[in-house]
Design a protein around this motif. Structure first.
Motif, mmCIF file in Angstrom:
data_model
loop_
_atom_site.group_PDB
_atom_site.id
_atom_site.type_symbol
_atom_site.label_atom_id
_atom_site.label_comp_id
_atom_site.label_asym_id
_atom_site.label_seq_id
_atom_site.Cartn_x
_atom_site.Cartn_y
_atom_site.Cartn_z
ATOM 1 N N TYR A 1 -11.196 -1.462 -10.550
ATOM 2 C CA TYR A 1 -10.373 -2.547 -10.010
ATOM 3 C C TYR A 1 -10.818 -3.912 -10.488
ATOM 4 N N SER B 1 -3.976 3.789 -5.499
ATOM 5 C CA SER B 1 -5.138 3.395 -6.296
ATOM 6 C C SER B 1 -6.333 4.264 -5.924
ATOM 7 N N ARG C 1 0.796 -1.234 0.000
ATOM 8 C CA ARG C 1 0.000 0.000 0.000
ATOM 9 C C ARG C 1 0.828 1.283 0.000
ATOM 10 N N ASP D 1 -4.623 -2.870 -4.926
ATOM 11 C CA ASP D 1 -3.985 -1.590 -4.592
ATOM 12 C C ASP D 1 -2.529 -1.596 -5.033
ATOM 13 N N GLU E 1 -9.176 3.277 -5.055
ATOM 14 C CA GLU E 1 -9.834 2.679 -3.883
ATOM 15 C C GLU E 1 -9.140 3.115 -2.600
ATOM 16 N N GLN E 2 -7.813 3.121 -2.624
ATOM 17 C CA GLN E 2 -7.075 3.522 -1.422
ATOM 18 C C GLN E 2 -7.339 4.985 -1.101
ATOM 19 N N PRO F 1 -8.446 -2.499 2.074
ATOM 20 C CA PRO F 1 -7.260 -2.854 1.287
ATOM 21 C C PRO F 1 -7.449 -4.168 0.540
#
Length: 447
Positions: A426, A359, A315, A372, A361-362, A368
């Motif tokens: 994703y 990413s 991450r 990522d 999403e992060q 997580p």
């Protein structure tokens, strides 16, 4: 078949707005970008008085100092809300502003002295990160002189009373009992990295990562010390599976933590890339050099794949978090943001990362997942091929990425892989195995 399950939010942040608190209390102010400002806050002379407080305690402190804010005698500016405070303390507005979420402008020494006398009994129970460019007066009060005149050498004494324990910087030669910092390798307001000597194992170097007091705080009451403790756990879990500097010790005293690791003699991937490219573009590099760059990138993919196989997602993949030694062996480092997907720890995950590599999403605080890291590795591949930081390549709509890669004469197969690895959906993003297989195929192209 979907490669990732549907994602959920890792947490919700009920971030508080400071303007509501001030309005409800009758404090007069105006909006000024990330600040709530009262009075003519133009610090051209006098003293700036700062209160450095952790984000989670910001509103409690504001409540305690409301009488000072309401009287309107001293101009001030306060960070707009908890979201901006978090960004401020993370250094996103520049290292010079870290810890300076509450600022007063005392126009004279007398005004500053009166203000500090009022603040001292109201601030004794709070904590915050150390402000590096100011004189510390108490646990969270700092002062800095400002002037519109050309600085002149002066022997004038500091006009405010400094609590005894802050009058002289603490001097400590050794970290713990055995580790002596010898050379500063990197400094940031959050942490300082030293090359050190390990007297427990004579004639052995070590790496010492100093987590500075109360920095990197989040909305869950954690700071850099918690991240270093977590990093210790991750390294101990991974060092048998992944090439990474081995854990030696974790020393803590006062508000500081020191993570001591094996020293690896090498450079980070960004430095290594500069050395091997010698200022040339991807188009102008020779076949052998291109092959070497892709082989090193493949070794990075393999490291991350081994980490995933052990149940962890990194991450915070970027060009600085891989070390390459003289034998071209690659080491993965800096696990502060890592998560163990098997047991869902840490819960909640630590936030932020490196802009350009994170990413979508992060950035949206989703739970997580391995994707990522795939996104970050795609951004890293773009950096390896162009020499440009990913935020310059991926800024704007994704459909422009191919055009930007073409400007650097990146071959279409490599551009296709980068775009697939950094798909903002994703569910459509490449898997790690797909990326490894394609890079292996691409390396054979240069044989």
């Amino acid at each position: 078949m979907l490669q990732y399950p549907s994602l959920e939010k890792a947490f919700e942040l009920p971030l508080k707005e400071n303007d509501k608190l001030l309005k409800a209390s009758g404090v007069k102010f105006i909006d000024d970008h990330i600040w709530l400002r009262s009075g003519e806050f133009r610090a051209t002379h006098g003293w700036l008085i700062y209160l450095s407080v952790r984000t989670a305690s910001l509103q409690a402190l504001l409540n305690d100092i409301l009488p000072i804010l309401k009287d309107g005698n001293t101009p001030f500016r306060i960070i707009r809300n908890e979201h901006e405070a978090y960004r401020l303390h993370a250094g996103l507005y520049g290292p010079h502003l870290i810890g300076k979420g509450i600022q007063f402008h005392a126009r004279t020494e007398g005004e500053g002295r009166h203000l500090i006398d009022r603040l001292l009994p109201l601030t004794g129970t709070y904590a915050g990160c150390i402000i590096q460019d100011c004189i510390r007066i108490s646990n969270i009060i700092y002062a800095q002189e400002v002037s519109n005149r050309i600085p002149q050498p002066t022997k004038a004494p500091f006009p405010f009373t400094v609590e005894k324990k802050y009058r002289k910087p603490a001097s400590r030669k050794f970290v713990g009992l055995f580790y002596l910092p010898v050379e500063e390798l990197n400094y940031s307001p959050k942490s300082t990295i030293y090359k050190g000597f390990n007297f427990k194992r004579p004639f052995k170097w070590c790496l010492i990562k100093q987590g500075n007091s109360h920095t990197g705080d989040d909305h869950f009451g954690r700071d850099i010390r918690d991240k270093l403790r977590w990093q210790k756990k991750v390294i101990k879990a991974l060092e048998a599976h992944v090439r990474t500097p081995k854990f030696i010790d974790l020393a803590e005293y006062e508000a500081f933590s020191f993570l001591v690791l094996e020293y690896v003699d090498g450079v980070h991937a960004g430095q290594w890339l500069e050395q091997i490219r010698q200022g040339k573009t991807w188009k102008d590099l020779g076949t052998d050099t291109k092959k070497i760059i892709l082989e090193v990138y493949l070794s990075i993919l393999s490291l991350v794949k081994h980490m995933h196989d052990a149940g962890y997602v990194h991450r915070d993949i970027n060009e600085r978090n891989f070390i390459i030694d003289g034998g071209r062996r690659t080491y993965i480092i800096d696990f502060e943001m890592a998560c163990c997907l098997h047991d869902g720890l840490p819960d909640p995950p630590f936030t932020l990362g490196t802009i350009g590599y994170m990413s979508p999403e992060q950035m949206s605080y989703m739970k997580p997942h391995f994707g990522d890291d795939v996104y970050s590795l795609g951004a890293l591949l773009a950096y390896f091929l162009t020499g440009e930081l990913p935020e310059r390549i991926f800024f704007g709509e994704m459909y422009t990425v191919r055009g930007k890669l073409q400007e650097y004469a990146v071959e279409s197969r490599l551009a296709d892989l980068i775009i697939k690895m950094t798909d903002t959906n994703y569910l459509e993003r490449a898997t790690m195995n797909m990326a490894i297989n394609q890079v292996e195929d691409l390396i054979t192209f240069y044989l």
